[in-house]
Design a protein around this motif. Structure first.
Motif, PDB file in Angstrom:
ATOM      1  N   HIS A  44     -86.849 -20.949-103.167  1.00  0.00           N
ATOM      2  CA  HIS A  44     -88.313 -21.046-103.183  1.00  0.00           C
ATOM      3  C   HIS A  44     -88.953 -19.676-102.975  1.00  0.00           C
ATOM      4  O   HIS A  44     -88.617 -18.945-102.038  1.00  0.00           O
ATOM      5  N   LEU A  45     -89.869 -19.335-103.870  1.00  0.00           N
ATOM      6  CA  LEU A  45     -90.535 -18.037-103.837  1.00  0.00           C
ATOM      7  C   LEU A  45     -91.571 -17.947-102.728  1.00  0.00           C
ATOM      8  O   LEU A  45     -91.853 -16.872-102.223  1.00  0.00           O
ATOM      9  N   LYS A  46     -92.144 -19.083-102.333  1.00  0.00           N
ATOM     10  CA  LYS A  46     -93.160 -19.058-101.285  1.00  0.00           C
ATOM     11  C   LYS A  46     -92.938 -20.229-100.340  1.00  0.00           C
ATOM     12  O   LYS A  46     -92.814 -21.373-100.767  1.00  0.00           O
ATOM     13  N   LEU A  47     -92.884 -19.914 -99.072  1.00  0.00           N
ATOM     14  CA  LEU A  47     -92.645 -20.927 -98.057  1.00  0.00           C
ATOM     15  C   LEU A  47     -93.638 -20.764 -96.926  1.00  0.00           C
ATOM     16  O   LEU A  47     -94.244 -19.706 -96.740  1.00  0.00           O
ATOM     17  N   THR A  48     -93.767 -21.816 -96.135  1.00  0.00           N
ATOM     18  CA  THR A  48     -94.666 -21.795 -94.979  1.00  0.00           C
ATOM     19  C   THR A  48     -93.862 -22.004 -93.711  1.00  0.00           C
ATOM     20  O   THR A  48     -93.021 -22.912 -93.640  1.00  0.00           O
ATOM     21  N   VAL A  49     -94.110 -21.148 -92.719  1.00  0.00           N
ATOM     22  CA  VAL A  49     -93.404 -21.262 -91.444  1.00  0.00           C
ATOM     23  C   VAL A  49     -94.414 -21.234 -90.300  1.00  0.00           C
ATOM     24  O   VAL A  49     -95.507 -20.672 -90.420  1.00  0.00           O
ATOM     25  N   ASN A  50     -94.040 -21.872 -89.203  1.00  0.00           N
ATOM     26  CA  ASN A  50     -94.830 -21.829 -87.970  1.00  0.00           C
ATOM     27  C   ASN A  50     -93.969 -21.206 -86.877  1.00  0.00           C
ATOM     28  O   ASN A  50     -92.783 -21.542 -86.749  1.00  0.00           O
ATOM     29  N   GLY A  51     -94.565 -20.299 -86.114  1.00  0.00           N
ATOM     30  CA  GLY A  51     -93.818 -19.673 -85.037  1.00  0.00           C
ATOM     31  C   GLY A  51     -94.726 -19.019 -84.023  1.00  0.00           C
ATOM     32  O   GLY A  51     -95.906 -18.763 -84.287  1.00  0.00           O
TER      33      GLY A  51
END
Length: 734
Positions: A44-51
């Motif tokens: 995947h070229l674009k991902l979303t993360v929370n941290g």
């Protein structure tokens, strides 16, 4: 071990971790995330993360943010992926403890491409960081944050600014010693300290912890506080200090041991240094098993063992009572214990450091004290802070001059190369035998003297054994330096040569790739550096090497610089000559028909032809053929089909081909391949380049001709070894 069960537990834990790594379980090296998660991230070229924000720091072009307890968002599911490093594409007002929602492309932290190169993958694995995100974009952030964490960050920033103003030219050193911030250290200082063997004073260690912690503890005791209150308060201060300075392994090792010391005092128990050290190691390893392969971890704990356990025993056996004798013994013992670790990591070790540390270690406390005392003063009056820090600056000036002297002393640094693991094990066994021999009861003075002399001889033999690397035939290594070329030749007769060395997409290739490789291989002298032509992607690293030689900032010695024989030379050509003259390096030129003979190998220069004007640097570049027994190796620089066809009459069947111009479609033409018919063809280029290298047409021509095609962008450094008849090939990343 019966009296120290914690030490036994620590050894068993280390052994278990090592065995799991041999079994292929990704706890120490590699990516421990499930294969399905790794695959999803790569696709995947674009991902979303929370941290949660752990720390943030402004870099040259972006804001670098460490996020902990990161979750990858996949639809309604959240998958934990440990910690990540994010480079934001614009400035943001962030606070420690904020929860960020960031979008971007996740990339796995890359490992080294060459032997000796710094292992970023292993370094970040100790922080449980396996991915990084470049050009990250914040999609959301929480209003809540950690008040304590932010307070520590602001204290650090304020302290950094005070030291920056008060420390003057030495501000970077003060910041490294007191705050663990090495980002502001200039490259020259780092190299000088490393060559002098005093780089360790820039790390947060037991000296800092004992100075701050015990100083605060005694201050509270004088104020009337009891052991419990004073111990708890100083323990909290030291833990906060360790976290504020970045939580390096040496700092957290010292913090852990200090906490055990305070706890023992409060509980009325005796303090055992080795048990405290083992307990700190267990905590660190359980938190991040990757520490087992960390140079900092091994060096820090190795030094403690040397100073706290071995040195007192040796001093007692040899009846060393004077402070100078004990200091010298301690310096030598720590040097011997950490020698295999240093050589495995860097390939070189400072010989001068054994003596210099006798001057540096007793005085480094003055630097530390002056810097720390300047901080509270600098909050109110910076001019007084400058006066407070002045004694420390005087000591640092003394260190600077010491480093300059070391730079001028021949053989002050030993480039021994990286020993094999079995050599390290054998070395420690030899040291253990020597130690056991010293412990035997000696009846007469003559017997004592004989055993001491025998021990010294055996220690020297053990050290020499550690640096033993037999040469077997010819070795050609094509290094991975991105979009560029660099080949290293190790001759069976002991000579060493460099053919090109530069990159158009990597900075400081000499410091980060070429020189570390040479040191890793035990190459202290380059008999010659061949420059095929003067394009940046072939000479940028060579320029760096020559500059470092001129400033005495590298221990690798260069004898000759061989340039193509052109009638017309340009600015880059003349600059190389100027740098060589400044370094005392002989300048030679190469053209068609010139032969360079070593003890067992012959290098024949096939181009440029007589009268080449150098107007087309690629086509007029230097082409070389290496002869060793029945082996033939061809190095073609960046020549195109035009020059290839001119050389057909002087060409022959070769075993090895360094493919011209990084696999360009305009080189390695069919007529050329029909004549040279290489068995192994190596293409040196970057996986990400704008030139379309390597060309699919060129690869097809090579494969159709029967060549085994190898790529530095895929396999890292490609090494070819030959005894003159047989050929062996090694891929570094495999």
């Amino acid at each position: 071990m019966k009296r120290r069960p914690v030490c036994l537990v620590c050894l068993l834990l280390m052994l278990c971790l090592y065995v799991t790594d041999l079994a292929g379980i990704s706890m120490i090296s590699g990516n421990p995330l499930p294969a399905s998660v790794q695959k999803y991230i790569s696709e995947h070229l674009k991902l979303t993360v929370n941290g949660e924000v752990q720390s943030c720091q402004a870099t040259e072009n972006s804001l670098s943010v460490y996020l902990k307890q990161v979750f990858l968002t996949v639809g309604s599911e959240q998958i934990p992926i440990e910690n990540i490093k994010v480079y934001l594409n614009k400035e943001e007002q962030l606070r420690i403890g904020m929860v960020l929602r960031v979008c971007g492309k996740l990339e796995e932290i890359p490992g080294p491409g060459n032997p000796g190169e710094f292992d970023s993958k292993q370094y970040y694995a100790c922080q449980k960081i396996y991915y990084q995100m470049k050009n990250g974009e914040i999609c959301g952030k929480s209003a809540a944050y950690s008040y304590f964490g932010q307070l520590l960050q602001e204290i650090r920033q304020k302290a950094e600014s005070i030291l920056d103003e008060a420390g003057g030219a030495y501000a970077g050193i003060f910041q490294a010693m007191i705050l663990g911030e090495r980002g502001n250290l200039d490259a020259e200082t780092k190299m000088q300290y490393q060559m002098a063997g005093i780089m360790h004073i820039l790390a947060i260690s037991g000296l800092h912890i004992s100075f701050v912690g015990m100083g605060f503890f005694r201050l509270l005791k004088k104020a009337g506080a009891g052991n419990g209150v004073a111990g708890a308060a100083s323990a909290f201060l030291i833990y906060a200090y360790g976290m504020m300075t970045g939580g390096s392994v040496s700092a957290m090792r010292a913090v852990g041991m200090f906490l055990v010391l305070v706890g023992a005092g409060i509980a009325g128990r005796s303090y055992d240094l080795l048990s405290a050290m083992a307990l700190s190691a267990i905590v660190l390893l359980l938190d991040a098993p990757a520490y087992l392969y960390s140079v900092s971890f091994l060096m820090s704990f190795g030094a403690v063992i040397g100073i706290g356990a071995v040195t007192p025993e040796i001093c007692s056996m040899l009846n060393l009572e004077k402070r100078t004798e004990k200091s010298l013994a301690g310096s030598v013992i720590v040097w011997l214990i950490t020698l295999p670790i240093v050589l495995r990591a860097y390939g070189e070790v400072s010989l001068a450091g054994v003596v210099l540390n006798l001057l540096v270690l007793p005085t480094s406390g003055l630097v530390l004290a002056s810097g720390i005392f300047a901080l509270p003063v600098g909050i109110f009056v910076i001019e007084i802070a400058k006066k407070v820090v002045f004694p420390g600056k005087c000591v640092l000036f003394f260190y600077e001059k010491l480093c300059e002297v070391v730079g001028w002393i021949p053989h002050s640094t030993w480039i021994a190369g990286s020993p094999k693991l079995w050599q390290c094990v054998a070395y420690y066994v030899m040291l253990a035998v020597i130690f056991a021999g010293l412990k035997w009861r000696k009846k007469t003075a003559r017997e004592k003297a004989m055993r001491s002399a025998a021990s010294v001889i055996l220690v020297i033999l053990a050290v020499v054994f550690l640096g033993y690397h037999p040469r077997e035939g010819l070795m050609i290594a094509c290094l991975d330096i991105g979009q560029g070329d660099c080949c290293v030749l190790k001759m069976p007769g002991g000579e060493n040569f460099l053919i090109d060395g530069g990159s158009s997409n990597k900075k400081n290739t000499a410091v980060y790739q070429i020189l570390p490789y040479l040191k890793n291989q035990g190459i202290a002298t380059l008999d010659g550096i061949f420059v095929s032509h003067t394009d940046k992607d072939h000479i940028s690293g060579i320029e760096e090497i020559l500059e470092l030689c001129a400033q005495n900032l590298t221990t690798v010695h260069v004898k000759n610089l061989i340039l193509p024989d052109w009638n017309t030379t340009g600015e880059k050509y003349e600059r190389l000559k100027m740098l060589a003259r400044q370094s005392g390096i002989q300048i030679q030129t190469g053209r068609e028909g010139k032969l360079l003979k070593t003890k067992e190998v012959q290098i024949e220069i096939l181009a440029p032809e007589n009268g080449a004007d150098g107007s087309d640097t690629n086509e007029d570049g230097m082409v070389m053929e290496v002869h060793f027994g029945k082996f033939r190796g061809l190095f073609t620089g960046d020549i195109g089909a035009e020059t290839e066809e001119k050389l057909l009459n002087s060409m022959e069947d070769v075993d090895f081909l360094k493919v011209a111009h990084h696999g360009s479609k305009y080189s390695t033409c069919q007529k050329f391949l029909d004549v040279v018919r290489p068995e192994i063809a190596v293409i040196s280029c970057s996986a990400k380049n704008t030139y379309g290298h390597p060309s699919a047409d060129t690869i097809k021509r090579l494969e159709d001709r029967g060549a085994q095609v190898e790529y530095t962008m895929k396999s890292g450094a490609i090494t070819v070894r030959t005894d003159g008849e047989r050929i062996w090939l090694e891929r570094f990343t495999d």
